[in-house]
Design a protein around this motif. Structure first.
Motif, PDB file in Angstrom:
ATOM      1  N   ALA A  56       0.835  -1.213   0.000  1.00 58.19           N
ATOM      2  CA  ALA A  56       0.000   0.000   0.000  1.00 58.19           C
ATOM      3  C   ALA A  56       0.865   1.257   0.000  1.00 58.19           C
ATOM      4  O   ALA A  56       0.616   2.199  -0.773  1.00 58.19           O
ATOM      5  CB  ALA A  56      -0.934  -0.007   1.210  1.00 58.19           C
ATOM      6  N   TRP A 107       0.131   4.915  -0.880  1.00 61.59           N
ATOM      7  CA  TRP A 107      -0.916   4.789   0.134  1.00 61.59           C
ATOM      8  C   TRP A 107      -2.273   4.527  -0.500  1.00 61.59           C
ATOM      9  O   TRP A 107      -3.250   5.243  -0.313  1.00 61.59           O
ATOM     10  CB  TRP A 107      -0.942   6.003   1.065  1.00 61.59           C
ATOM     11  CG  TRP A 107       0.307   6.099   1.868  1.00 61.59           C
ATOM     12  CD1 TRP A 107       1.305   7.012   1.737  1.00 61.59           C
ATOM     13  CD2 TRP A 107       0.712   5.212   2.939  1.00 61.59           C
ATOM     14  NE1 TRP A 107       2.320   6.748   2.637  1.00 61.59           N
ATOM     15  CE2 TRP A 107       1.981   5.654   3.393  1.00 61.59           C
ATOM     16  CE3 TRP A 107       0.143   4.088   3.552  1.00 61.59           C
ATOM     17  CZ2 TRP A 107       2.680   5.026   4.418  1.00 61.59           C
ATOM     18  CZ3 TRP A 107       0.838   3.464   4.579  1.00 61.59           C
ATOM     19  CH2 TRP A 107       2.080   3.929   5.007  1.00 61.59           C
ATOM     20  N   LYS A 108      -2.271   3.438  -1.268  1.00 61.46           N
ATOM     21  CA  LYS A 108      -3.485   3.016  -1.963  1.00 61.46           C
ATOM     22  C   LYS A 108      -3.541   1.496  -1.901  1.00 61.46           C
ATOM     23  O   LYS A 108      -2.508   0.840  -2.009  1.00 61.46           O
ATOM     24  CB  LYS A 108      -3.363   3.492  -3.421  1.00 61.46           C
ATOM     25  CG  LYS A 108      -4.599   3.352  -4.238  1.00 61.46           C
ATOM     26  CD  LYS A 108      -4.420   4.035  -5.595  1.00 61.46           C
ATOM     27  CE  LYS A 108      -3.950   3.022  -6.618  1.00 61.46           C
ATOM     28  NZ  LYS A 108      -3.922   3.509  -7.993  1.00 61.46           N
ATOM     29  N   VAL A 121      -5.094   4.190   5.077  1.00 60.67           N
ATOM     30  CA  VAL A 121      -5.671   4.208   3.725  1.00 60.67           C
ATOM     31  C   VAL A 121      -7.186   4.295   3.879  1.00 60.67           C
ATOM     32  O   VAL A 121      -7.741   3.826   4.872  1.00 60.67           O
ATOM     33  CB  VAL A 121      -5.309   2.949   2.892  1.00 60.67           C
ATOM     34  CG1 VAL A 121      -3.811   2.842   2.659  1.00 60.67           C
ATOM     35  CG2 VAL A 121      -5.846   1.687   3.525  1.00 60.67           C
TER      36      VAL A 121
END
Ligand code: PLP
Ligand code: ZN
Length: 407
Positions: free
Chosen positions: A219, A224-225, A256
């Motif tokens: 992530a 940050w996904k 997230v």
């Protein structure tokens, strides 16, 4: 600061203190580390993680032990590379490879082991041990040496020679006349006799937590996904189970946004596919098998976390597939040719499963897919047995004679 609060039985939810124990005395269910997530959410931010060490210890607050300099060889923060060439061959558009063969002892096992042995140091164990199909042996022997601990690693007598060489140079390898499941049974008995820290027995709840960090890094490295879909090799099923826990925790502590569950698919070799068989037949329980496959790192016929891995896959909307030894070898070659990564059969299992799920439409072309390549090809050179294209005298004419017309 440590935010782990207790060990909790996965079955009956009874809790225990954070000691060297691994099953519930009440119902024999496995124990799971619990955390104070509100406390973590108050202190941990994307920025605090990014400022942390360039290793999995940047996620120390989400682990059950604080970083021990002694048992740290720099595991984690392995490359996540965009695999466009491989994606094109498979008809995918957004494919990434997490190359975990670039850990200190060249497999993902350094993740759980750095956490387990940090905990072993904290508990005051002088000797650590494990039952292993090879990669865990290397990781335990190396981290034990680094931490100044004595180690014994127990392996099936027929594992690949290159896996033994490294482990035997680093520590004490004991070859056992039996398969992994028999080696593991022996270690459970030794654990009753010797006061040692066994990575995958009395340290198992801590050990397994280290595997979450591959999800955390995925992530973070995607900006940050969360990915849409991950492909995870399955031996005991601990890695897959913890990948799910890792993604769930990132949402829980607010690192997230919550949108949808990450689809998690499992990869097995046909010659050792108890979780894939259960998935395909719709069964709840895993029927043990006797392993027979070149993917020896994944050859666990009676997987301790198989049931939980199966549940994680079903809850997430993923699948589990099994691939043949031939498919594994051609996937090793495919990954090497398209992306320049040389993996051992476990990585071949992951890529061959990706090939299969993509061709069946289970992996969708629109998805952001991450495949976990968990071990290095140099540990199993005999599997591909590749040779030089030619042997020539040391002059230009010799080259031209052998290969010149091909240019
Ligand atoms: C141990 C191992 C795995 C999977 O481990 P689990 O027992 O399922 O946690 C995957 N790949 C490699 C190379 C391994 O050594
Ligand atoms: Zn219980």
């Amino acid at each position: 600061m440590v935010f782990a609060t207790s060990l909790e039985c996965r079955e009956c939810a009874r809790t225990y203190d954070l000691g060297p124990r691994y099953f519930c005395e009440w119902c024999f269910g496995p124990l799971e580390v619990t955390y104070d997530y509100e406390g973590i959410a108050e202190v941990v931010t994307r920025e605090s993680i990014e400022e942390g060490p360039p290793s999995l210890w940047r996620y120390a607050e989400l682990l059950p032990v604080s970083r021990s300099e002694t048992a740290d060889l720099g595991a984690g923060l392995t490359p996540l590379i965009k695999a466009d060439r491989l994606a094109e061959e498979l008809g995918l558009t957004d494919l990434w490879i997490k190359n975990d063969s670039l850990n200190p002892t060249n497999s993902f096992k350094d993740r759980p082991v750095t956490v387990a042995l940090s905990k072993a140091v904290e508990f005051g164990f002088k000797t650590v041990a494990c039952a292993s199909t090879g990669n865990l042996a290397n990781a335990v022997a190396a981290h034990a040496a680094r931490a100044g601990l004595h180690s014994y690693v127990f392996v099936p007598y027929d594992i690949e020679p290159a896996k033994i060489v490294a482990a035997a140079t680093l520590g004490n390898v004991v070859e056992v006349e039996g398969n992994y499941d028999e080696v593991n049974r022996l270690c459970v008995e030794l654990h009753d006799t010797y006061e040692w820290g066994f990575a995958n027995i009395n340290l198992r709840p801590y050990y397994a937590e280290g595997s979450k960090t591959i999800a955390f890094e995925t992530a973070e490295q995607l900006g940050w996904k969360l990915p849409d879909h991950v492909i995870v090799p399955v031996a005991s099923g601990a890695l897959l189970t913890k990948v799910k826990k890792g993604f769930d925790e990132l949402v829980q502590v607010g690192l997230v946004p919550e949108d949808r569950p990450v689809r998690i698919s499992g990869a097995q070799a046909e010659g050792c596919s108890p979780v894939a068989v259960a998935f395909e037949s719709g069964a709840e329980d895993i029927r043990p098998q006797k392993p027979d496959t070149i993917a020896k790192s994944l050859a666990i016929g009676d997987p301790a976390d198989g049931y939980y891995a199966l549940r994680a896959v079903r809850e997430s909307g993923g699948a589990v597939a099994a691939v043949t030894d031939e498919e594994i070898i051609s996937a090793i070659r495919l990954l090497a040719r398209t992306e320049g990564i040389f993996t051992e059969p476990a990585g071949g299992v992951t890529i061959a499963t990706l090939v299969k799920l993509a061709s069946q439409g289970i992996v969708d072309p629109s998805e952001l897919v991450v495949a976990y390549v968990t071990g290095h090809g140099l540990k199993t050179p005999e599997v591909v047995d590749s040779r030089a294209v030619a042997r020539i005298p040391a002059n230009v004419a010799g080259f031209q004679e052998a290969l010149g017309e091909k240019e």
